[in-house]
Design an enzyme around this catalytic site. Structure first.
Site, PDB file in Angstrom:
ATOM      1  N   GLY A 144       1.093  -1.169   0.040  1.00  0.00           N
ATOM      2  CA  GLY A 144      -0.238   0.293  -0.233  1.00  0.00           C
ATOM      3  C   GLY A 144       0.814   0.991   0.297  1.00  0.00           C
TER       4      GLY A 144
ATOM      5  N   VAL B 267       0.174  -4.534   2.504  1.00  0.00           N
ATOM      6  CA  VAL B 267      -0.690  -5.401   3.223  1.00  0.00           C
ATOM      7  C   VAL B 267      -0.593  -6.500   3.448  1.00  0.00           C
ATOM      8  CG1 VAL B 267      -2.808  -5.674   2.355  1.00  0.00           C
ATOM      9  CG2 VAL B 267      -1.951  -3.501   1.730  1.00  0.00           C
TER      10      VAL B 267
ATOM     11  N   ASP C 184     -10.359   7.327  -7.209  1.00  0.00           N
ATOM     12  CA  ASP C 184      -8.501   6.686  -7.701  1.00  0.00           C
ATOM     13  C   ASP C 184      -9.515   5.818  -7.979  1.00  0.00           C
ATOM     14  OD1 ASP C 184      -6.185   6.573  -7.716  1.00  0.00           O
ATOM     15  OD2 ASP C 184      -5.719   5.994  -6.253  1.00  0.00           O
TER      16      ASP C 184
HETATM   17  P1  AMP Z   1      -3.737  -0.854  -1.318  1.00  0.00           P
HETATM   18  O1  AMP Z   1      -3.471  -0.130  -0.567  1.00  0.00           O
HETATM   19  O2  AMP Z   1      -5.407  -1.106  -0.976  1.00  0.00           O
HETATM   20  O3  AMP Z   1      -3.505  -0.133  -3.247  1.00  0.00           O
HETATM   21  O4  AMP Z   1      -3.324  -2.218  -1.471  1.00  0.00           O
HETATM   22  C1  AMP Z   1      -2.083  -2.768  -2.030  1.00  0.00           C
HETATM   23  C2  AMP Z   1      -2.643  -4.147  -2.301  1.00  0.00           C
HETATM   24  O5  AMP Z   1      -2.690  -5.309  -1.017  1.00  0.00           O
HETATM   25  C3  AMP Z   1      -4.141  -4.599  -3.398  1.00  0.00           C
HETATM   26  O6  AMP Z   1      -3.571  -4.230  -4.525  1.00  0.00           O
HETATM   27  C4  AMP Z   1      -4.162  -5.987  -2.710  1.00  0.00           C
HETATM   28  O7  AMP Z   1      -3.756  -6.624  -3.451  1.00  0.00           O
HETATM   29  C5  AMP Z   1      -3.805  -5.833  -1.586  1.00  0.00           C
HETATM   30  N1  AMP Z   1      -5.502  -5.597  -0.198  1.00  0.00           N
HETATM   31  C6  AMP Z   1      -5.480  -4.259  -0.587  1.00  0.00           C
HETATM   32  N2  AMP Z   1      -7.238  -4.582   0.724  1.00  0.00           N
HETATM   33  C7  AMP Z   1      -7.384  -5.658   0.789  1.00  0.00           C
HETATM   34  C8  AMP Z   1      -8.344  -6.315   1.110  1.00  0.00           C
HETATM   35  N3  AMP Z   1      -9.143  -6.047   1.522  1.00  0.00           N
HETATM   36  N4  AMP Z   1      -7.795  -8.258   0.625  1.00  0.00           N
HETATM   37  C9  AMP Z   1      -6.791  -8.629  -0.408  1.00  0.00           C
HETATM   38  N5  AMP Z   1      -5.763  -8.169  -0.150  1.00  0.00           N
HETATM   39  C10 AMP Z   1      -6.057  -6.173  -0.552  1.00  0.00           C
END
Ligand code: AMP
Length: 859
Positions: free
Chosen positions: A588, A593, A704
């Site tokens: 993230g 994450v 976004d």
């Molecule tokens: P983000 O910061 O929301 O862009 O999250 C980065 C990556 O973490 C995403 O592209 C997903 O692969 C994974 N991810 C984030 N949130 C979740 C979730 N609630 N469940 C599963 N994978 C997640």
């Protein structure tokens, strides 16, 4: 000590072309503070360029062009911790010389280079000296982070390895760069175009750049205007919070530049606006008056001294302007400086003079005034009765400075000469000029002591005219202090520093026992039996509950303080002990994450995703950004939106979200293109519009929306995630105006978002169109390798992304409608949802109502 370099080579490294400033002939030195940019003069005027393009489009393409042009400077990562830096280095392959630069979390203003050597990480502090110079320990001095990195990219020179590839991040802060790009802001200032400049200044900093950023020649807009005598531009910049004392890449202020370019009117205006005439050239120690006098610019010199600049400042070689005027044969300036009578000082010596007093008595008297910054008195030292000492408070400490004398002049350390104590005090009440802070409030001697001590009034006044032509003002009362016997050999000059080091006597810190100190119980010494054990256990439990309550309150307070909409009441604070961490799911913006399990207080287990804020030192603004996502998410509850279950305060702080098992839609599209039936794409699209309708109802814009931010629970359920950029639109608006920079996914943004920073449900619809396109191309990069600037040109020319092969005409028509130039011509999410749910394949299956999105495909 990683860098070994002596000062000589250090200076050479710092000041270009192997030239040590000390070796520069004077003429080079004069011209070094300002030079016109010939390349700029050849370009068409800004007003001409703006005939074929709107200002917004022009600014926008300039920003994007800047990022393209300065790709080699994208090594900066802001305020991340060592751990995060390490993570980035590892992620980028840990190759020899791989590096990044980050803000130091331990010392404000400093930076750190993190690099890889022999497969291991190493971190080197970059000290920021006097807001202007940067260096690694005792290595060479550089005038900007850009220069420093550039230097170590060409040779290791003390570092364990030469800097090679870098982990891509952002551009370094514009104020920490020696020189940058010449932007429309600089050009408008250089062209004296007030009209255009004021329009540029109406735009957000992310579009027009920092007002104090330096251009390709190392000058800020204020330096450029001052060097040309553009008074209205100077006024406009100052009205828009330009820093009047900002430094150019030679380390001098706009006032200095106005004196070196013979613009007395700029000089007069800047002095009127409170520019500081005591700021020195970082190497020569010259102030603007030295510059004006040496060049024979009498009007500039007059404006300086008439507005309060001291007449006899000294440079690094201890020379006053008058000495330089003599040396450079400027008789009219010699006469000006010799005969100038400054106005009579306002505060008489009796207002602060205390007679003989030792350091601890001075400390007591200043402490009695609360140690407020700048509170001061003047005393004589009981051990050296003829030496006067200035005792002052700054940052809750008391400093003592000897007031020295030379040929009947009074001075502190390397500061200017004055002919009377009142003039010296008045100067330091106006300007800091090397003291830890300006003098503010004089302490009067207690009235009971008035007659007991011999003060300056009781000393015989000296009546001899001061030597070297320095005349005491006739109106000074009491008469100037008599000089003590001549000192034997003057002390070596101190390099310019914030506090004159030689005369600083930091006193023992005033020790006031804090409430915490007083109330802290002594540690228990008794032994504990079994009953005591159960009492301790229940008290631990009670403490745990109290701790959770405290965390909840603090978190709610922190989240309430985060600007923007959302809720805090329903926010669940999750105990770190209830969380077990598993494998990494992705990266993230603020940390990793992770997959995890949360066992709630009833013992129920939940599969969760843990979004971590990877440091306990995170900058407040970044922590706020992180918490903002929690604030938005905790008010959302919809089948097509990822649910936030709670926040774990940590450390590390974590957003605990429902686990969306199949992960990112984009990855899925890229990894399994042949396994995804076209129909699934439309189902997901319908689910996204359903979630977006709900978001609209809740008055949030997502900002976004992109395939990377859609997660798949199953082949039949997509969920919108990543609310890091989401914002409340406000009760009476249906748009949000961005005020800061940051992430800016231009290829997904509608024109009005790019130009004006406005975000609405309609601009989310534009992004939805791009997301649809990503889905039907199975994860292609929108606009391929085109830069942001090129994308904007295409859009302005009426061109749009091409039809994906897998899309039907109706799918593409939907995309094209989403990309209508005017926001009001775009469909709403409701209309999109309606038309997607009308698809024959999904009729009866997909219901458009909120909270009733499909969870199961109808066979
Ligand atoms: P983000 O910061 O929301 O862009 O999250 C980065 C990556 O973490 C995403 O592209 C997903 O692969 C994974 N991810 C984030 N949130 C979740 C979730 N609630 N469940 C599963 N994978 C997640």
């Amino acid at each position: 000590m990683p860098v070994t370099m002596n000062d000589q080579s250090g200076m050479r490294g710092a000041f270009n072309n192997g030239m040590n400033f000390a070796e520069l002939p004077n003429d080079d030195l004069y011209s070094s503070v300002y030079a016109f940019d010939d390349d700029e003069r050849k370009k068409p005027r800004l007003r001409e360029s703006l005939k074929s393009s709107s200002l917004e489009a022009y600014l926008c393409s300039d920003v994007i062009q800047g990022k393209d042009e300065e790709k080699e400077l994208l090594w900066y990562h802001g305020r991340i911790t060592r751990d995060v830096a390490l993570h980035f280095l590892q992620e980028n392959g840990s190759t020899e010389g791989l590096f990044l630069v980050r803000e130091s979390t331990s010392r404000n203003g400093d930076y750190v280079i993190s690099l890889i050597h022999n497969g291991c990480p190493a971190h080197f502090q970059i000290q920021c000296l006097g807001d202007f110079y940067f260096r690694i320990e005792n290595g060479p001095l550089f005038q900007g982070l850009d220069q420093l990195v550039n230097y170590y990219q060409t040779s290791a020179d003390g570092l364990p390895t030469q800097l090679k590839a870098f982990c891509a991040g952002d551009l370094p802060p514009s104020t920490a760069r020696r020189a940058g790009r010449t932007t429309p802001l600089h050009r408008a200032a250089m062209e004296g175009d007030k009209d255009i400049l004021s329009k540029i200044l109406e735009h957000d900093e992310s579009l027009r750049g920092h007002i104090d950023s330096r251009n390709a020649m190392g000058q800020t807009a204020l330096h450029e205007a001052s060097a040309r005598g553009f008074l209205s531009i100077i006024n406009l910049l100052l009205d828009n919070d330009a820093n009047i004392n900002c430094k150019n890449s030679s380390g001098v202020s706009p006032l200095y530049v106005s004196c070196s370019t013979k613009h007395p009117e700029s000089c007069q205006l800047l002095m009127k606006k409170n520019a500081d005439p005591t700021q020195r050239h970082p190497r020569t120690g010259w102030v603007p008056l030295h510059e004006a006098v040496t060049r024979g610019y009498i009007q500039c010199a007059k404006h300086l001294i008439m507005a309060g600049a001291p007449c006899h400042p000294r440079n690094s070689s201890n020379e006053t302007p008058m000495e330089l005027a003599r040396r450079y044969n400027q008789p009219s300036l010699v006469s000006l400086l010799k005969n100038f009578l400054p106005p009579a000082p306002q505060i008489p010596v009796s207002g602060y003079y205390h007679g003989p007093l030792d350091r601890s008595q001075a400390l007591e008297r200043i402490q009695a005034h609360g140690l407020a910054d700048g509170v001061f008195l003047v005393r004589t030292s009981p051990h050296k009765p003829r030496v006067y000492v200035l005792s002052m408070a700054a940052s809750a400490s008391v400093y003592n400075f000897e007031i020295q004398t030379k040929s009947e002049n009074l001075y502190i350390d390397d500061g200017p000469y004055f002919t009377a104590l009142e003039m010296l005090i008045e100067h330091y009440m106006k300007y800091e000029d090397g003291l830890p802070t300006k003098l503010t409030q004089p302490i009067r001697k207690p009235s009971s002591e008035h007659d007991n001590n011999a003060g300056p009034n009781s000393r015989p006044s000296h009546r001899n005219p001061p030597s070297d032509g320095v005349r005491a003002p006739s109106c000074v009362k009491p008469p100037p202090l008599r000089s003590p016997p001549p000192t034997t050999g003057r002390k070596a000059m101190q390099p310019q520093s914030a506090v004159p080091a030689a005369q600083k006597y930091p006193p023992p810190p005033p020790r006031v026992q804090s409430v915490e100190d007083q109330e802290r119980p002594s540690s228990p010494t008794t032994t504990q039996g079994p009953r005591a054990f159960s009492r301790i256990l229940s008290s631990i439990r009670g403490n745990e509950k109290k701790e959770m309550d405290r965390q909840r309150r603090e978190l709610q307070k922190a989240i309430q303080n985060v600007p923007g909409g959302g809720c805090t009441e329903d926010l669940q604070v999750i105990d770190a002990k209830q969380i077990s961490k598993g494998k990494e799911l992705g990266q993230g913006e603020f940390g990793t994450v992770l997959e995890g399990t949360w066992r709630d207080s009833r013992g129920h287990k939940h599969s969760v995703a843990l979004k971590t804020l990877l440091t306990d030192h995170m900058h407040t603004s970044q922590q706020n950004e992180f918490l903002r996502e929690a604030k938005v998410m905790c008010s959302l509850n919809h089948k097509c939106i990822v649910r936030l279950l709670g926040v774990c305060v940590g450390p590390p702080m974590m957003l605990v979200q429902e686990l969306v098992g199949m992960g990112s839609l984009l990855e899925h599209l890229l990894n399994h293109p042949s396994e995804i039936p076209e129909g699934d794409l439309r189902l997901w699209a319908a689910q996204i519009t359903s979630g977006m309708m709900y978001l609209e109802e809740k008055k949030f814009v997502h900002r976004d929306l992109a395939a990377r931010n859609i997660l798949l629970e199953s082949n039949e359920q997509a969920k919108i995630s990543d609310f890091g950029l989401s914002r409340a639109t406000g009760a009476n608006n249906d748009y949000y105006r961005a005020t800061t920079g940051g992430r800016w996914p231009v290829k997904w943004y509608a024109p009005e978002s790019i130009y004006y920073g406005t975000f609405s449900h309609s601009s989310d619809v534009w992004s939805f169109g791009v997301t649809l396109w990503e889905m039907f191309t199975y994860g292609d990069q929108p606009y391929g390798e085109l830069t942001g600037a090129e994308v904007i040109k295409r859009i302005e020319a009426g061109k749009r992304l091409e039809k994906p092969k897998a899309a039907k005409e109706t799918d593409y028509e939907m995309m094209m409608e989403c990309w209508s130039y005017k926001a009001e011509d775009r469909p709403t999410f409701y209309q999109l949802n309606l038309s997607l749910s009308k698809e024959e394949l999904y009729q009866g299956f997909y219901h458009a109502g909120f909270g009733q999105a499909p969870s199961k495909r109808k066979k």
